[in-house]
Write an enzyme that holds these catalytic residues in place. Structure first.
Site, PDB file in Angstrom:
ATOM      1  N   CYS B 118       0.865  -1.172   0.000  1.00  0.00           N
ATOM      2  CA  CYS B 118       0.000   0.000   0.000  1.00  0.00           C
ATOM      3  C   CYS B 118       0.905   1.226   0.000  1.00  0.00           C
ATOM      4  CB  CYS B 118      -0.879  -0.026   1.250  1.00  0.00           C
ATOM      5  SG  CYS B 118      -1.635   1.578   1.597  1.00  0.00           S
ATOM      6  N   ASN B 152       9.449  -0.761  -9.613  1.00  0.00           N
ATOM      7  CA  ASN B 152       9.199  -1.388 -10.909  1.00  0.00           C
ATOM      8  C   ASN B 152       7.733  -1.277 -11.273  1.00  0.00           C
ATOM      9  OD1 ASN B 152      10.034  -3.238 -13.178  1.00  0.00           O
ATOM     10  ND2 ASN B 152       8.474  -4.545 -12.220  1.00  0.00           N
ATOM     11  N   GLU B 153       7.438  -0.720 -12.410  1.00  0.00           N
ATOM     12  CA  GLU B 153       6.056  -0.678 -12.913  1.00  0.00           C
ATOM     13  C   GLU B 153       5.054  -0.372 -11.801  1.00  0.00           C
ATOM     14  OE1 GLU B 153       5.415  -4.346 -15.046  1.00  0.00           O
ATOM     15  OE2 GLU B 153       6.466  -3.623 -16.806  1.00  0.00           O
ATOM     16  N   GLU B 305      12.199  -2.396 -21.045  1.00  0.00           N
ATOM     17  CA  GLU B 305      11.811  -3.806 -21.161  1.00  0.00           C
ATOM     18  C   GLU B 305      11.107  -4.042 -22.475  1.00  0.00           C
ATOM     19  OE1 GLU B 305       9.336  -5.402 -18.129  1.00  0.00           O
ATOM     20  OE2 GLU B 305      10.514  -4.584 -16.471  1.00  0.00           O
ATOM     21  N   GLU B 353       6.825 -16.118 -14.185  1.00  0.00           N
ATOM     22  CA  GLU B 353       7.173 -15.652 -15.534  1.00  0.00           C
ATOM     23  C   GLU B 353       8.157 -16.573 -16.233  1.00  0.00           C
ATOM     24  OE1 GLU B 353       6.240 -10.929 -15.279  1.00  0.00           O
ATOM     25  OE2 GLU B 353       8.310 -11.509 -14.851  1.00  0.00           O
ATOM     26  N   LYS B 354       8.133 -17.840 -15.869  1.00  0.00           N
ATOM     27  CA  LYS B 354       9.135 -18.724 -16.461  1.00  0.00           C
ATOM     28  C   LYS B 354       8.889 -18.959 -17.945  1.00  0.00           C
ATOM     29  CE  LYS B 354       6.973 -22.929 -14.606  1.00  0.00           C
ATOM     30  NZ  LYS B 354       5.822 -22.304 -13.944  1.00  0.00           N
TER      31      LYS B 354
END
Lengths: 666, 666, 666
Positions: B118, B152-153, B305, B353-354
Site C-alpha cells: 500500500c 518497478n512498474e 523492457e 514468468e518462467k
C-alpha cells in the site's frame, strides 16, 4: 483387504442413493415395494443425514435408521451405508464458524448449501469422527450392510488460517527444511523468499500471478488433506466391520483429487458419471471416465451415481431419450463396472436438486423412466453371472497424472486455450473411435504389459517417469508422445534445455526453439511424408531435430517447412513426437497406425460408425451410439445374452441398442 | 540534473534485467561471458531482490551483490541498480499486514505474487526507505553503477484505511476546505455532502454508480501517492550518487500514472513495451508508445523492457518470428530510444514468468533467439555514434492527458464502447500510416512549434488548456478536434452549454443538442463536400453550427442531413471538428489533408504500404512491417549504416527488414 | 383514503424531479420561469436532500426548502415532496457502519453512491423516521403540497447480521414453528435441518446451490422489509397531511418488490419507465409496464420518471429522435397515466447521472429537447379535462405473480435460458400486436370480469390460485396456459405428480414425463391440426394426455409425434395448454384465436403494422411506432383532440405521430 467382490458376490449391483429422511415413513413401504419391482439390489443410505442423525450437538437419533435398515434387509436389499460428513448440520457452522471454508479472498463460505467444511479444521474432524464412530459401532455388523461409503464427492477447498497451519505442516513433511521449500518454489523470483515457516500461506488473493509451485503444492495438499479426512473415517468403519469394503465416490475426471493416490486407500473405486445427453460425444466421455475408474481400481469398479434423465446443474438440462440410460449403463458394465447405481432412488420434492431426475420420478411409477429402470434391472440381473468380476484387458495405455494437470493448467503458461482434460479427451477419442480399449496409467507405472503407450501432453514428468518411459521404449515399447511434454520437473521447475534431455534423446530432438501456440480458431496445415495432409490446432513448436525422422512437416504459418511429427527408433522400440494437436481424423489415423505397428488390435474390425465395441472377459459388447440402426458382423459364432438366443451372423442394433455376445461354446 | 547522456556516453545501451539471485554463482560466470558475446553493455540488477538483500527484518546481506557488481564491472558491463521495493518480502506482510493492499471490497491482497504494498502505508515507506538507504550508501559510488532504477512498474491501488487517511490529506491540500471539496465533487447530488473530513473514503464498493469526481480525484491521488514513493527513493539515491541519473520504468500507455507529472521527477524516462507479435498493428502500437516516451522525456529515452519472443500473460502468447525483435528494437531507436533492453537476460526456470522469453532462453545459447540477440547487439554498437543523443523532430502534436482519460472513462457516460486508448491509437495510426512523425503533448503545453495539433477526444479540458488552444489557433495554428471534447472542467463538472463556450467559438459551433453514440457494430454514413463518402463508428452528434463550414454531412440514421465534420477559420488559423469516429482510411485522408494544408510533411513520400519511415537527426530509418519484401526509393543519396556501404537508389527491404540511411556527405 | 384524483383534480400532471440543491438560488428563478413556459404543473422535490436537510446528525436546515416551496407555490406549481431516505448522508454510514448493507459474501457496501442502507437496521429506521417527522411536521400543510413521495426506487438487499435477526423474526411470523420452517424449506435435503432459530441466516455465499425455499423466503422478506420502511414513513406523513395522497416510485417490472402487496399500501401507484429508444420493441415494453401500473393501481396511475432523451446507465445510451418523447408520453396516458413526469427538470452538471437527459438540458432552453417538452406540456394541458380519471377497460388478463418469478428463476432449474420477464413480455407482445388491451392480474384475483385469461408460465401456483383458475374456467372462462406452470406450491415444493393434479384435470393432461428444455438457439417444429406449422423455442415437454384434444404436435426432435398444444373443454369453459414457447407470429395467432373465441375484441380492427390502438374511456388513442407514415381508418366519426378539429376518415399518422380521437357527439 475386502474388495468389490465382497459386495457383488457374482451380481451386478443395481440401485441408487436413497434419502428416506425426505419422506414420511409410510412412503418407505412403497419405496421398498417399487425397489423390488425394479430389481434394485443395493441402496446408498445416509449420505446427507448428519442433521437427522445428530439434530443437536451430541444428541444422536438412530431409531429411524434402525427401522429403515431392518426394512431394507427384510426386503433383501443391501445397504451401502454412508458417513454423513459431507454436509455438516447448520449447528456446526453456527457454533464453530471456524469449521466453515474461507474463499481465496478471505470471505466466509456459509452453510445453506452443502460441503461447507474446512478439511483442516480440528473441530470438523473431531465431530466427523464422532458421528462416524457412532454409526460404525451401531451398524458395523448389521446384516443389511454391504459396503461403507465415506462422505461424498470430496471437493471443498479452503484458504483459512487453520488451512494455512495445516499446509505448513504438510510442507514441512514434503520439503523438510525452509531452504528446500524456498528452492522448490523458486522464491528467488519476485522476492518471495520465506524466512520463517509462519510466513507461509495458502495461495490467497494476490495482486498478480501467484507462485506456480505454491499453487501446485496447494493442489497436492488439498487432495491430501481431504484424503486424510477419508482415511480417518475409513479406519473407524473398517475397525467395526472387518470384511466389509469401504469406498467414496469421485466426481468424474475430477481435477481436485489425485485419483491414483486415493485409489490406493479405497477398497472399492467408485465414480459418478454425468455425460450430457445432448453431447454427441457423451458416450466417449463416458468411456474415458469408465476407463479411468477401471484403471484406478485395477479391475472392476462401481458406478455410484448417474442420472436416469436430466441433471439440474447445467445451463440447459436435457433429459435422456428412450434407451439412453440402458445404453450408457451397459457401456459402464462393458468397461468394467460391477455396480450400476443412480442418484437417486426417489426424486426430491424440495431442495436444490429437485429437478435432478431419479429412478422414481415426480410423476410416479407410471412413467417412461420407471419402466426403463425396471427393464434395466432385469437385464443386469441376467448378465450378472457372466460378467461380474470379469476383467477388461487393454493393450494400450494413455498416461495421465494429476501433478501434470495441476502444474500444466496454471496462469502464465504459453496458451490459456489448452486444457488438460480436452487434450486427454481428444487422444482417448482417437483410440476409442478405432475400437482400441485403453487403460489410463500413471507415468511411473509398470508399462511392460502394453504394446503402445500414448502421452497426450504431460507438461510435468518426474525423473522416475522419464526413466520409466526410456526403459519402456528401449526394451521394445512404442511411445507416441504429444506436444509440450517433459517440460517441468516435480516442482514445476523448467528442465534444463526447456525439455528434459532424456526425453529429447528418446524422441531424437535437438532443441525446441519456441513453443508456438496458435490463436483461437487458428489452424496450421501439415503434410505427411506420403503427401497426405491435415490441420493442427492449438499448438505448434519450432523444433530442431537430432536424429528423428520427419513424419510430417508444417506447411503454413511461420513454421512452414519445419518438422511437425517425428518418429525415432530407440533401442528395441519406437518413439513418436507430435508437436501440434492434429484434427480428430488425423490423430485417429496416426494413433491407429502406431498401434497396429506395435501389434495392438481393436476389439473388432469393420464396424459401422457410431458402434462401440469392447471385450470384457470372453464377452463382446456392441453398443450403438449412432442416430440410426446399425448392422454388425462380428466374426465368429455368438450367443446373444440379452436376447437369450443364438445371435444372427448380422447383429442388428437399433438406435441406442446393445448386444452382449458370448462365444458359442464358451 | 543528470540525464540519459550521462549513462549512454555516445552509445546505445543494450542489455536487460538480470536476476542472478535465481541462479547459482557458477552460472554468473557463464552469464557474463555470454553477455559479452551478445554485446550487452548494461544490465538492470536487483529489481526483485529485497528478500535476498534483507532476508529477515533489518538483517542485510550484500556480499553476493558486492561480488556480482565487481564481476560485471570487471567485464565492462554497466549496472542499472534497482531499489527492490516493488516486491516486499513475505516477512513484511506477515509482520505488518497493514502494509498489504486492500481491494475495493475491503478484502486483503496478500503476498505470494508481487506489488503487494500500500503506497500510503507508513510502515511500507519506512522499510522501503531503509533498504534504499542501505543500497545507496553501499553502491552509490560503485564504478559499475550507470543508473538508478526505482521500484518497478508502479501500479498498485489500495482502498484501505491508511489510504483513506492519506487521501484525505491529499484532498485537503488540493481543495483547501470541505466546502470546496463538496463543490468540486458535486455532493449535492445523491445526498453525498460531507460534513467532516473524517467521513471521506476512497471510492469503495458501493450499491450503484460512484461519484465520478471522487473517482477522478482518487485516480489523481493514487498516481501522486505512488509518485511520492518514487521521489522519496529518488532523493535517497541521488544524495549518494550525484551525477548518476535515476529512473523508473512505466508500463506502456498506462492509465495508472500521470506520465506528464512523473516525467518531470525522473532524470530518465524509461518505458516497457510489449506489442503482441500476432497483432498486425503491433508496430503502430509500438510507435505510439515510443512517441509518448520521447514526448515525456523531451528527447532520448530508454526502452527498459521488451521481449525477445513470447510473453506469458496473454491468453495466447505468440513468439516472434525471425527478424521481428530487431525490427521493433530499431523502430524504438528511430523514435528516440538510446537504450534497448529486455526483460530479461536469462529465462527463469521457476516462478510466474518462467514462460516469458529472454535473451538467453531455456534452450541455451545454441538457439535462434540468442543468435538474433547477438547480431542485434553488434548492430546497435555500430549505430551508437551516429544515433545516440540525436533528436527526433515532429511537426504535429497529438494532445493527450491523463486527467481526461480518467474523467472520460467513467461509468455513466454516453457510451461504454468508447475507449480513450483506442481513440488515441486510431488517430495516431492515421498519422503514422501517412509517415507523419507525431509528438504527444499535454493540452496546456507550448504548442507554438507545431504546424498541426490534433485532439482525438479530450472530454476534460481545463481553462488553461482551452485558452492555450484558442491562442494557438488564433496565431495561425491548425487544430483538428475530435468528438466529445471540452465537455467537462478540471473537476468533471459539465461546462455550461454542454461544451465549453470558448471551444464552441473556436470551432464555430452553436450547440450540441445530443451526444448520439452508435450501437455496437453500427455505422453512420457521411458524405464529404466533394461527394466522396465514408462511414463513422462509435459516435455521432446532433450539432447546430454557428459560422463553421460543413466539410461532411451525415447521410444515414437519425442525423441524416446534419453536419458531421466542420472547418472554421479562426484568427490566423483553422479549427476542424470531427463529430464521429471516421473509418481508418477516411481519418487518414482527413488528417493528412489538414497536415499538408498546415505545412506539415511526411518523413518520405511514396513509400510502399507497410513501410514505416522516421527521421532521427539526419538519419532516415526505413522499417518494413509488411508481410513481403518492399522496395523504397528515398530521394537523395544515402549511406546504408547497417550494411556499411553506399545505398542503392532502390532500397530493398526484406520482410522485417530495416535500413538506416545517412545522407552521403553528412 | 386519498387517491390520485386528489392531486390531479381534472388535469394530467406534468413535470419532473427537481433538485434545486444542486444549483445556486439565483438559478431557481430561471427554473420557475422556464417551468411555467413548459407547462409544468408539478415537481418532485427532496428525493436526495437528506444531507442538505440534516447536514450534521440532528442539525436540520429547512430555510432553503421553505423558500423553494414558497417560490413554487407562488408560481402555481404543485410539489410532490419526497422523504429523502433513499440516500442517507455520509455521516450516517460513518457514525453507524451497521446501517450499511453487506453483500452476500459479507463485504460492506459503502456510501459514495446511493441506496446504501440496510432496511433492517434499527438505527437507519430511527434516523429515517426522524427526518420524515421533521419534514411532515413542517410541510404537511404547505399549500404547495400535492403529494408525498416516500424514498426512491426501493431495491437494496442486505445479508448482514441485523438482517439475519430481522429475517428470523419474519420467518417466525410466517412459519410459526421451527418444525414448520424445516418442513417448508425441505431441510431434510443436504442435512440443512435447523435445530435453533439462531442458526438461520440469509442465504449467504455458499459452496454450491443454495436452498431454493430459503432464497424464495428471503426474496419475500426483503420485499416486506422494504415495505415496512415505506409504511412507517407513509404513516408519519399521512398523520400530518390528511387528504394528501402518498406514493413511492417503483422501478419498471422490477423483481425486487412484490408490486401487488405494495400497491395495497400506496395511495397512488407510481412507476418509472425507461425503454431503450434503440429497441424496436421499446413501445411494447412500455405498454407492458403501463398495463402493470394500471393493474396495480386499479385505475389511473402516475408515470413518475421517464427520460426526454438518453439515460446514462446502458452500455450505449441513445437519445430520442424527434417526437419519441411525445409518443411514449401519450402512450402512457392512453394506458391510464394521469401524470407524466420526467427525471429530471434540469440536467445535472455533476454526479453519477450528469449524462442522464432532462427537460432542460445542458445546452439550455434553446434546444430541440426543451422545445418538445414545452409542446408536450401544452398538449397534456389540453387533453386533461377529457382524459383525467377516465378508465381503461381490458377484456383479457395476463396472470403475473412475484412469488412465481422468484421461485421460478432460481439456480438448479431445468433451463437457465428461460426468463420470467422475457416470457411475460413475449405473451403480452402477442396480445399487444393484435390491439387487445390486457390487464395484469394476480393468480388469486377475481377473474370473472375477463373473457380470456392467459398464463405465460407460472411455475408456482398456490392452492388458492389453482382453485380460482378451476372455478374461472368451470363457469365459462377461457384459459390459455403456458408451459411449466403449476409445478410448485407456495413453498416451492414440487406438487405430487410433478404438476398439480387440479391443473392436470383442468387441462386434460395425464402426466408430464419430462421437462424437455431446448438448447440455446435450438428450435422444435410443430404442426397444427390444420396443417400449418410453427417453431417452438426454449422449451418442450413430453406430455401424456388424458382427455385433451391435440391442437398441435411436435414434428421434429425427440418428441416428434407427441402433443405440443392442447385444448380442453372443461365445465362451461375451455383450457388450452401450450407446452413450448411458440415463435411470435404463432403465439399471436394462437392467442388472438382464443381471444376471439372467448368473445374478446381488439380496440380497432384493420390497423397498419406499427400502429398501436388503445381505448381510454370513450377516447381512442392511435400511436404510430412504425418507421414511416401510417394511415388508419377507424370506423365512426371522430374529433381529433390534439389537432382540435374534426378528424378525416383517414387519419394520417406521421412517424411517431399520435391521434387522440373522441367520438363526435360524445
Amino acid at each position: 483387504m475386502p474388495d468389490l467382490n465382497d459386495a457383488t458376490r457374482g451380481r451386478i449391483l443395481y440401485g441408487g442413493d436413497y434419502n428416506p429422511e425426505q419422506w414420511p415413513e409410510e412412503t418407505w413401504q412403497e419405496d421398498v415395494r417399487l425397489m423390488r419391482q425394479a430389481g434394485v439390489t443395493t441402496v446408498t443410505v445416509g449420505v446427507f443425514s448428519w442433521a437427522r442423525l445428530e439434530p443437536t450437538p451430541g444428541g444422536y437419533e438412530f431409531d429411524w435408521l434402525d427401522r429403515l435398515l431392518d426394512l431394507l434387509h427384510a426386503a433383501g436389499i443391501g445397504v451401502v451405508l454412508a458417513t454423513p460428513t459431507a454436509s455438516p448440520p447448520p449447528w456446526l457452522g453456527h457454533l464453530h464458524p471456524e469449521t466453515l471454508p474461507q474463499a481465496e479472498n478471505g470471505t466466509t463460505v456459509w452453510y445453506g448449501s452443502r460441503n461447507q467444511f474446512c478439511a483442516s479444521s480440528p473441530e470438523y474432524r473431531r465431530r466427523a469422527a464422532a458421528i462416524t464412530e457412532q454409526l460404525a459401532a451401531r451398524y458395523g455388523q448389521h446384516p443389511a450392510l454391504t459396503m461403507w461409503h465415506i462422505n461424498n464427492e470430496y471437493g471443498t477447498h479452503c484458504w483459512c488460517d487453520a488451512t494455512a497451519a495445516h499446509f505448513r505442516r504438510w510442507l514441512q513433511h514434503r520439503h523438510g527444511s525452509l531452504e528446500e521449500l524456498n528452492s522448490a518454489w523458486g522464491t528467488a523470483f519476485w522476492s518471495q523468499h520465506y524466512s520463517d515457516w509462519a510466513e507461509i500461506l495458502p495461495p490467497r488473493q494476490a495482486q498478480y500471478i501467484r507462485n506456480p509451485a505454491q499453487l501446485l503444492d496447494f493442489a497436492r495438499f488439498t487432495s491430501d488433506a481431504l484424503l486424510e479426512c477419508y482415511t480417518a473415517e475409513h479406519a473407524v468403519v473398517a475397525r467395526h466391520s472387518p470384511g466389509i469394503p469401504v469406498t467414496t465416490n469421485h466426481m468424474p475426471f475430477w481435477r481436485g483429487q489425485d485419483g491414483w493416490a486415493w485409489a490406493k486407500r479405497q477398497d472399492v473405486v467408485a465414480l459418478d458419471l454425468y455425460p450430457d445427453p445432448d453431447d454427441a460425444l457423451g458416450a466417449q466421455y463416458g468411456a474415458l471416465v469408465q476407463d479411468l475408474a477401471r484403471s484406478m481400481a485395477g479391475g472392476p469398479w462401481m458406478l455410484m451415481e448417474q442420472a436416469t434423465g436430466a441433471v439440474n446443474w447445467r445451463p440447459v438440462n436435457r433429459p435422456k431419450p428412450h434407451g439412453l440410460t440402458r445404453l450408457w449403463s451397459l457401456q459402464a458394465v462393458a468397461r468394467g463396472a460391477d455396480a450400476v447405481c443412480f442418484f437417486q432412488w426417489r426424486q426430491s420434492r424440495q431442495g436444490a436438486e429437485k429437478f435432478h431426475s431419479a429412478m422414481l420420478p415426480h410423476s410416479g411409477p407410471d412413467n417412461r423412466t420407471f419402466r426403463e429402470v425396471t427393464a434395466l434391472g432385469a437385464e443386469l440381473d441376467r448378465l450378472g453371472p457372466a460378467v461380474s468380476g470379469a476383467p477388461v484387458t487393454a493393450e494400450i495405455a494413455l498416461l495421465h497424472d494429476w501433478d501434470s494437470w495441476w502444474a500444466g493448467e496454471q496462469p502464465g503458461r504459453p496458451s490459456q486455450l489448452t486444457g488438460y482434460q480436452e487434450t486427454v479427451t481428444a487422444w482417448h477419442r482417437a483410440l476409442w473411435e478405432s475400437h482400441h480399449t485403453t487403460d489410463l496409467a500413471h507415468p511411473a507405472a509398470d508399462l511392460s504389459g502394453y504394446r503402445l503407450v500414448v502421452i497426450p501432453s504431460l507438461y510435468l514428468l518426474t525423473d522416475t517417469a522419464l526413466d520409466n518411459l526410456t526403459a519402456y521404449v528401449r526394451s521394445g515399447g512404442t511411445l507416441v508422445c504429444g506436444w509440450f511434454t517433459g517440460v517441468a520437473d516435480h516442482q514445476d521447475r523448467i528442465r534444463p534445455g526447456g525439455v528434459d534431455a532424456r526425453l529429447r534423446e528418446l524422441l531424437g530432438l535437438a532443441a525446441v526453439h519456441h513453443w508456438w501456440p496458435l490463436a483461437e480458431g487458428d489452424r496450421v496445415h501439415c503434410e505427411n511424408a506420403d503427401g497426405t495432409g491435415f490441420d493442427g490446432a492449438l499448438w505448434s513448436e519450432e523444433l530442431e531435430l537430432a536424429d528423428a525422422e520427419v513424419h510430417a512437416r508444417y506447411r503454413s504459418g511461420e513454421l512452414a517447412g519445419r518438422p511437425a511429427v517425428t518418429r525415432h527408433p530407440y533401442g528395441e522400440g519406437t518413439a513418436w513426437y507430435v508437436s501440434t494437436q492434429p484434427e480428430p481424423e488425423a490423430l485417429r489415423t496416426l494413433l491407429d497406425r502406431a498401434a497396429r505397428e506395435a501389434g495392438a488390435r481393436p476389439a473388432v474390425e469393420g464396424l459401422p460408425a457410431g458402434v462401440e465395441a469392447v471385450r470384457r472377459g470372453e464377452l463382446l459388447f456392441l453398443l450403438n451410439h449412432g442416430p440410426q440402426q446399425a448392422k454388425c458382423e462380428p466374426p465368429g459364432e455368438w450367443e446373444d445374452l440379452l436376447a437369450n438366443r443364438r445371435a444372427d451372423a448380422t447383429v442388428v442394433l437399433e438406435r441406442h441398442g446393445v448386444a452382449v455376445l458370448k462365444p458359442v461354446g464358451a
